[in-house]
Every structure is written in structure tokens, then in C-alpha cells.
Design a protein around this motif. Structure first.
Motif, short mmCIF file in Angstrom:
data_model
loop_
_atom_site.label_atom_id
_atom_site.label_comp_id
_atom_site.label_asym_id
_atom_site.label_seq_id
_atom_site.Cartn_x
_atom_site.Cartn_y
_atom_site.Cartn_z
N VAL A 39 -26.45 0.56 -45.25
CA VAL A 39 -27.72 -0.66 -45.69
C VAL A 39 -27.21 -0.70 -46.91
CG1 VAL A 39 -30.04 -0.48 -46.20
CG2 VAL A 39 -29.76 1.22 -45.08
N LEU A 40 -27.43 -2.18 -47.22
CA LEU A 40 -26.72 -3.54 -48.22
C LEU A 40 -28.20 -3.65 -49.12
CD1 LEU A 40 -24.09 -5.87 -46.04
CD2 LEU A 40 -23.73 -3.70 -47.95
N THR A 41 -27.91 -3.23 -50.19
CA THR A 41 -29.34 -3.68 -51.34
C THR A 41 -28.83 -4.76 -52.79
OG1 THR A 41 -30.56 -1.77 -50.10
CG2 THR A 41 -31.33 -2.65 -51.98
N ALA A 64 -30.26 -5.42 -46.26
CA ALA A 64 -29.65 -5.50 -44.83
C ALA A 64 -29.20 -4.22 -44.37
CB ALA A 64 -29.33 -6.50 -44.43
N LYS A 65 -29.45 -3.60 -43.11
CA LYS A 65 -28.50 -2.84 -42.31
C LYS A 65 -27.83 -3.72 -41.40
CE LYS A 65 -28.39 1.32 -39.80
NZ LYS A 65 -29.70 2.48 -39.23
N GLY A 117 -23.12 4.94 -58.76
CA GLY A 117 -22.25 4.04 -57.90
C GLY A 117 -22.61 2.98 -57.13
N PHE A 118 -22.98 1.79 -57.86
CA PHE A 118 -23.96 0.97 -57.48
C PHE A 118 -22.81 -0.50 -57.85
CE2 PHE A 118 -27.83 2.97 -57.17
CZ PHE A 118 -28.40 3.33 -55.89
N GLY A 147 -25.96 -2.15 -53.40
CA GLY A 147 -26.06 -1.48 -53.31
C GLY A 147 -25.51 -1.36 -51.96
N ILE A 148 -24.35 -0.22 -51.68
CA ILE A 148 -23.97 -0.19 -50.30
C ILE A 148 -24.01 1.67 -49.77
CG2 ILE A 148 -22.19 0.13 -49.05
CD1 ILE A 148 -21.06 -2.29 -50.66
N SER A 149 -25.15 1.93 -49.20
CA SER A 149 -25.85 3.28 -48.89
C SER A 149 -25.27 3.85 -47.70
CB SER A 149 -27.04 3.14 -49.30
OG SER A 149 -27.44 3.57 -50.60
N PRO A 150 -24.67 4.24 -46.94
CA PRO A 150 -24.14 4.95 -45.33
C PRO A 150 -25.38 5.59 -44.80
CG PRO A 150 -23.20 6.53 -47.37
CD PRO A 150 -23.94 5.65 -47.45
#
Length: 152
Positions: A39-41, A64-65, A117-118, A147-150
Motif C-alpha cells: 500500500v503506497l500512501t 493505492a494498493k 520508516g516513511f 509510506g510504503i507498507s507491505p
């Protein structure tokens, strides 16, 4: 003829002004081998020391995912203007809400990870005479971050 030329210049003025206020970032993301969907935020966050308990209010500009491409280094292109945010990853374009960065924001030439982590794209110092280094959002009053979240 003069009226037509003047009208064309006048009509193109808002496009020129909007383009001048856009801020762009190009970055490379090192994809972990086990990371596939994310998920990119992009968020605008601020901290207001005058509001008790308000550690970080946030406004999501884009979320967006997506499935990441298989290469190790993935190029990201980010464009932020008052009208919209555009994020391009591996040729896929995502569009979100806009935000105006005024002159009080320091903009990162190359976004750096903060302690959470951002990737910090821009930040506004608490004390303009003694600004914190970019990426130190704990010493900032406002910031824009990616933010890049797995995701499973």
C-alpha cells in the motif's frame, strides 16, 4: 489579431501558474525480496503543540494498493501540486488530492527515511531560524511523507 493573442496568453496563464507550483521527486525504492503487494500512501501530517494530545494529525493525499514489479530497484516519480498528487510507479499512474507547499517547507532533493520508516518529501520547521535536518519530523511542525507498507 492582438485580442486573439492576448486571449491565448490569458487562457494559458492558469496552466503556467499551476505548473510553477508543482514540486517533483524522483526516487529509487529498494524492494525487499519477500515484498510483493504494497500500500503506497502519501500523507500531509502536522503536529500542533497547542492542541493537547494531538501528536500527528494527518490528511491522506493519495493511497493505492499495487503489486510491485519484480526488479530490485523500482523508480518512483511523485508530483505534488495544489490541484493533485500524481505517483507513477513502473508506468502505473495514481492520482490523489493536491496540496500547496509554501516557502516555509524545506523540500528533499532525495527523500530520506525518517525514524518511523516513511520517506520524508518535505517538512516545515518548528523554528524557522533553526530548522531540523530533513527526515527529523519529530522536530517539525508539518511534513509530507510517502509510506510504503507491505500487504499479505
Amino acid at each position: 489579431m492582438k485580442v486573439t493573442l492576448l486571449a491565448l496568453v490569458w487562457l494559458s496563464l492558469p496552466l503556467t501558474l499551476a505548473a510553477d507550483t508543482a514540486v517533483h521527486w524522483n526516487m529509487q525504492y529498494q524492494r525487499p525480496e519477500d515484498l510483493h503487494a504494497v500500500v503506497l500512501t502519501i500523507k500531509y501530517r502536522y503536529w500542533d503543540p497547542n492542541v493537547d494530545g494531538d501528536l500527528a494529525s494527518k490528511k491522506v493525499l493519495l493511497e493505492a494498493k499495487m503489486e510491485l514489479p519484480s526488479q530490485n530497484k523500482i523508480p518512483f516519480v511523485i508530483s505534488l501540486s495544489p490541484d493533485r498528487t500524481v505517483l507513477i510507479v513502473d508506468g502505473k499512474k495514481m492520482i490523489g488530492h493536491g496540496f500547496r507547499l509554501d516557502s516555509t517547507f524545506a523540500r528533499a532533493a532525495v527523500p530520506k527515511l525518517d525514524a518511523d520508516g516513511f520517506y520524508v518529501l518535505a517538512q516545515k520547521p518548528v523554528d524557522p531560524k533553526n530548522p531540523a535536518p530533513l527526515g527529523h519530523v519529530d522536530e517539525s511542525s508539518a511534513w509530507i511523507e510517502l509510506g510504503i507498507s507491505p500487504q499479505p
